[in-house]
Design an enzyme around this catalytic site. Structure first.
Site, PDB file in Angstrom:
ATOM      1  CD  GLU A 248      80.653 -19.783  16.822  1.00  0.00           C
ATOM      2  OE1 GLU A 248      81.343 -20.580  16.166  1.00  0.00           O
ATOM      3  OE2 GLU A 248      79.412 -19.690  16.684  1.00  0.00           O
ATOM      4  CB  SER A 514      46.398   3.346 -26.253  1.00  0.00           C
ATOM      5  OG  SER A 514      45.465   2.578 -26.995  1.00  0.00           O
TER       6      SER A 514
END
Length: 821
Positions: A248, A514
């Site tokens: 960084e 069903s």
């Protein structure tokens, strides 16, 4: 122009610091007045003086004043005569009465009486010379071609013009720099005055964290913002901060909060790319943004970020800034800080991190959500390899150490975001507010999920889909497993959570077919029917609607037990018609069905829409002794401070059927597994179980809901777009998935008998069907007396057509008025 005053002797003399005819003159007490000549050099010639005198004479004439002779400097010889005075009457005017033209002196005069000076200046020239304070001696006259300035240039115009251009550029550049500095300082002052409050420097602004825990204590997921304890830099492995700095901000220990070199490099890269590729922000700038600012990409926010970065550098040491950054930065998965991220991804404290794990955490800083190992472990490892190469380039590790770390990459511990268990986690997180409100502090949610059963569900689905799904045109599946008391143990909401987070077990409502029939037969049992009550499987019609059976045939007289086991449609409709469809709806409501149900006879065949979770929980009443249940996944909720927000209590909705009715229903539901539609693919030898298949129209949905004495499981398969499947019923793929899951999770030794008592009573005939009231034209009359009557058996009013529909047949002989349409 300038004020004058007289001395005591009556002579005019300039005041202190004022102008006289020869220029500014200053006098101080006790000192002789000093005249300061502006624009006068020692090398001025007498010719210059003559020209200046003529200019001043013209000036004073225009002002209406008498011209005074200019005192010459001593030592300067007069080479030419001075210009003669003009008559008083012509003072202030040109000899011709007009504005003198810009001409040489020899051509400017038209008066024969007075001889004009050899060189005069036009009115504009003289006025400009006077206004500039006699500073134009070094310049060429507007009308003279051989002025003293030209003669003094020495080497001609080229050198003078070059020096003048450089001087002008220098002058204007200085002006621009001064104004630029003023503007920049003003901007800094403005943004410094509009900086946000810095009092929250040590507080982490994040949403409350929800830690969702399984039944066995495993951490399933973190929702909200997960924050770990504050960890000092000395307590971290050294390669963790080194990996962050190498990736960084490699000049972190050298800049003052803002890195001009990094900004210039980012600017060049962005210009080449044509869009923003790099930001050029330092670790200090990122800390300032995370603490005080918003992520908006604006110039004002960037300037505020720079000012705050310098302020942080002046107030804290580099180690303190790096420590604050590592404890606050967001690292994906809801984790804020390296401590929370270490627990989230690797389930270990920070001090136990290895080099590959530290590199993976440092790699998350660029794009936490994209590189999160829970989203894509392969992409996270690729990013970690880049971090390792950066560490080699910065001199923190050797090439051999980097190669070893790449060979043994970090491994994720815990559940990924692609795991099917996230369907359950989403459901729990969404329903948490109904139980514990919205926690304002970090909380732990204890759930009912069983990770072992969840893995068994994934394995059963994968196995059956691999063997039966190809060619069946089925793409999706849902599964819910719960205890007879409603505690959810496994939940699968789709084939792939990473591709679709839509939970088909909870959010999708489909026709159960069903699978809805048990509520019809339960209503019949509660009204006095028994499993051995007989009905006739035959064509029936109600209001123009004629239901048909799946196999397009009618089997005549049969018991209700067989009708449910074989899933006979006509008998289910007859039972619903005799019991009352509203009573059937009320029965379904008591067992927990909350979806909207139509109040017509088609409901007996599952024309309403339900979701898998509520249908499965309704079947749980048959397994727990006849009590209604509320499906749940949360047992208790506690905060990190020790406060208990919720603890489950109570047993549900109470008893919904008595013991005899429950025994009758379980007797009928077991018949489905013994010789009915679930016998082939769902029955488990030696395990008492009940269940029911369900298939909607055109095989768009297929269901199987089954249970034992200690577990209830529902399975649905179909397609999201509602397209028909190919020869898929509830007794095929859903039944196979149910059986495979039950075999993986249930043992024969632990299986007990189903609850309820039932003893076969004496067979009772079905209630007599009401005779149809004969219409007036059906009574014996003229035609029957004319053609006679017949004693042969009447054909049924309805028969099945070849395409599955029904067609009406006449019960009368040809020629009867009933044949007319």
């Amino acid at each position: 122009m300038f004020s004058r005053r007289k001395s005591r002797q009556g002579k005019r003399r300039p005041p202190r610091g004022q102008w006289d005819d020869d220029g500014p003159r200053f006098a101080l007490p006790g000192l002789k007045p000093v005249r300061i000549g502006i624009g006068v050099n020692d090398n001025d010639t007498a010719r210059d003086d003559d020209e200046d005198d003529a200019a001043w004479d013209a000036f004073w004439r225009e002002e209406g004043r008498s011209a005074k002779p200019r005192k010459r400097k001593p030592g300067v010889a007069k080479k030419r005569g001075t210009a003669k005075k003009l008559p008083a009457k012509s003072r202030g005017k040109s000899p011709t009465g007009k504005k003198p033209a810009r001409k040489p002196a020899s051509r400017a005069s038209s008066s024969p009486a007075k001889k004009k000076p050899a060189r005069t200046r036009s009115k504009a020239s003289t006025a400009r010379a006077a206004t500039q304070g006699r500073t134009g001696r070094g310049r060429a006259s507007s009308s003279g071609r051989g002025s003293a300035a030209g003669r003094r240039s020495g080497s001609g115009r080229g050198g003078g013009n070059g020096r003048s251009l450089v001087g002008a550029l220098t002058y204007y550049m200085a002006i621009v720099c001064i104004w630029g500095g003023i503007l920049f300082g003003g901007a800094l002052l403005y943004f410094a005055m509009t900086l946000p409050d810095t009092s929250g420097l040590y507080g982490v602004d994040r949403p409350p964290s929800l830690q969702i825990v399984a039944e066995n204590g495993d951490v399933l997921s973190h929702r909200g913002g997960l924050g770990g304890s504050y960890i000092a830099l000395k307590d971290m492995p050294p390669y963790l901060p080194e990996a962050v700095i190498a990736t960084e901000d490699q000049r972190f220990y050298w800049h003052f909060g803002v890195d001009p070199i990094g900004l210039a490099r980012a600017l060049v890269i962005n210009l080449r790319a044509g869009h923003v590729v790099q930001g050029g922000s330092t670790i200090t700038q990122q800390l300032a943004k995370n603490i005080f600012l918003t992520p908006d990409r604006t110039i004002s926010r960037k300037l505020q970020e720079m000012i705050l970065s310098v302020w942080l550098e002046m107030r804290f040491t580099k180690e303190e800034i790096l420590t604050m950054y590592l404890n606050r930065v967001y690292l994906g998965g809801g984790a804020y800080g390296v401590g929370a991220a270490s627990e989230r991804y690797f389930q270990k404290p920070v001090r136990a991190l290895t080099l590959p794990e530290a590199a993976m955490l440092a790699g998350l800083l660029k794009a936490p959500s994209r590189y999160s190992p829970t989203n894509d472990i392969g992409l996270a490892r690729e990013r970690a390899a880049i971090v390792l190469r950066n560490m080699v380039g910065a001199g923190y590790i050797s090439q051999q150490e980097a190669r070893l770390a790449e060979t043994n990459p970090a491994r994720l511990q815990g559940y990924t975001t692609a795991s099917s268990i996230n369907y359950f986690v989403d459901w729990v997180a969404q329903s948490l507010s109904d139980y514990a409100g919205r926690p304002e502090a970090d909380a732990k949610v204890h759930t009912t999920i069983d990770p072992a059963m969840q893995r068994a569900a994934d394995a059963a689905i994968a196995k059956v889909f691999a063997t039966d799904a190809p060619g069946a045109r089925v793409s999706q599946v849902a599964l819910v497993a719960m205890t007879p008391r409603g505690a959810v143990r496994a939940m699968v909401g789709g084939r792939n959570y990473a591709l679709s987070q839509f939970n088909r077990a909870v959010q999708a409502e489909r026709q159960p077919g069903s699978a809805f029939k048990p509520f019809v037969y339960l209503t019949a049992m509660q009204q006095g029917f028994v499993p051995d009550s007989e009905f006739t499987d035959q064509p029936v019609s109600y209001g123009g609607w004629s239901p048909s059976n799946y196999e397009n045939r009618f089997d005549g007289r049969m018991t209700l037990r067989t009708a449910l086991a074989k899933s006979v449609n006509t008998i289910a409709v007859q039972v619903a018609q005799q019991c009352g469809i509203r009573n059937v709806v009320a029965t379904a409501r008591r067992l927990g069905i909350q979806s909207d149900l139509p109040s017509n006879l088609s409901l007996a065949l599952g024309s309403g829409s339900v979701n898998l979770l509520e249908l499965t929980s309704a079947y749980a009443s048959f397994a727990n002794g006849g009590f209604g249940v509320i499906p749940h996944g949360i047992e208790e909720v506690d905060t990190d401070n020790g406060d208990r927000l919720y603890r489950r209590q109570g047993s549900g909705m109470g008893r919904v059927m008595n013991d005899g009715t429950l025994g009758s229903m379980n007797n009928m539901m077991q018949a489905v597994m013994i010789y009915g539609t679930g016998h082939r693919n769902a029955a488990i030898d030696g395990v008492p179980a009940g269940g029911k298949t369900g298939t909607s129209q055109d095989s768009r949905d297929a269901w199987f809901i089954g249970y034992t004495s200690n577990l209830v499981v529902g399975v649905w398969v179909g397609n999201d777009d509602g397209s028909p499947m190919k020869r898929v019923t509830g007794g095929t793929i859903p039944a196979k998935i149910w059986r495979d899951f039950m075999v993986r999770t249930q043992s024969i030794a632990s299986a007990g008998p189903l609850p309820g008592t039932w003893s076969p009573p004496a067979a009772q005939p079905a209630p007599a069907e009401p005779e149809e009231k004969q219409r007036e034209w059906e009574e014996p009359g003229f035609f029957e007396r004319l053609f006679g009557s017949t004693d042969r058996k009447e054909e049924p009013w309805f028969s099945q057509s070849a395409n599955g529909g029904t067609q009406r047949q006449s019960r009368l002989q040809p020629g009867h008025p009933g044949n007319r349409r």
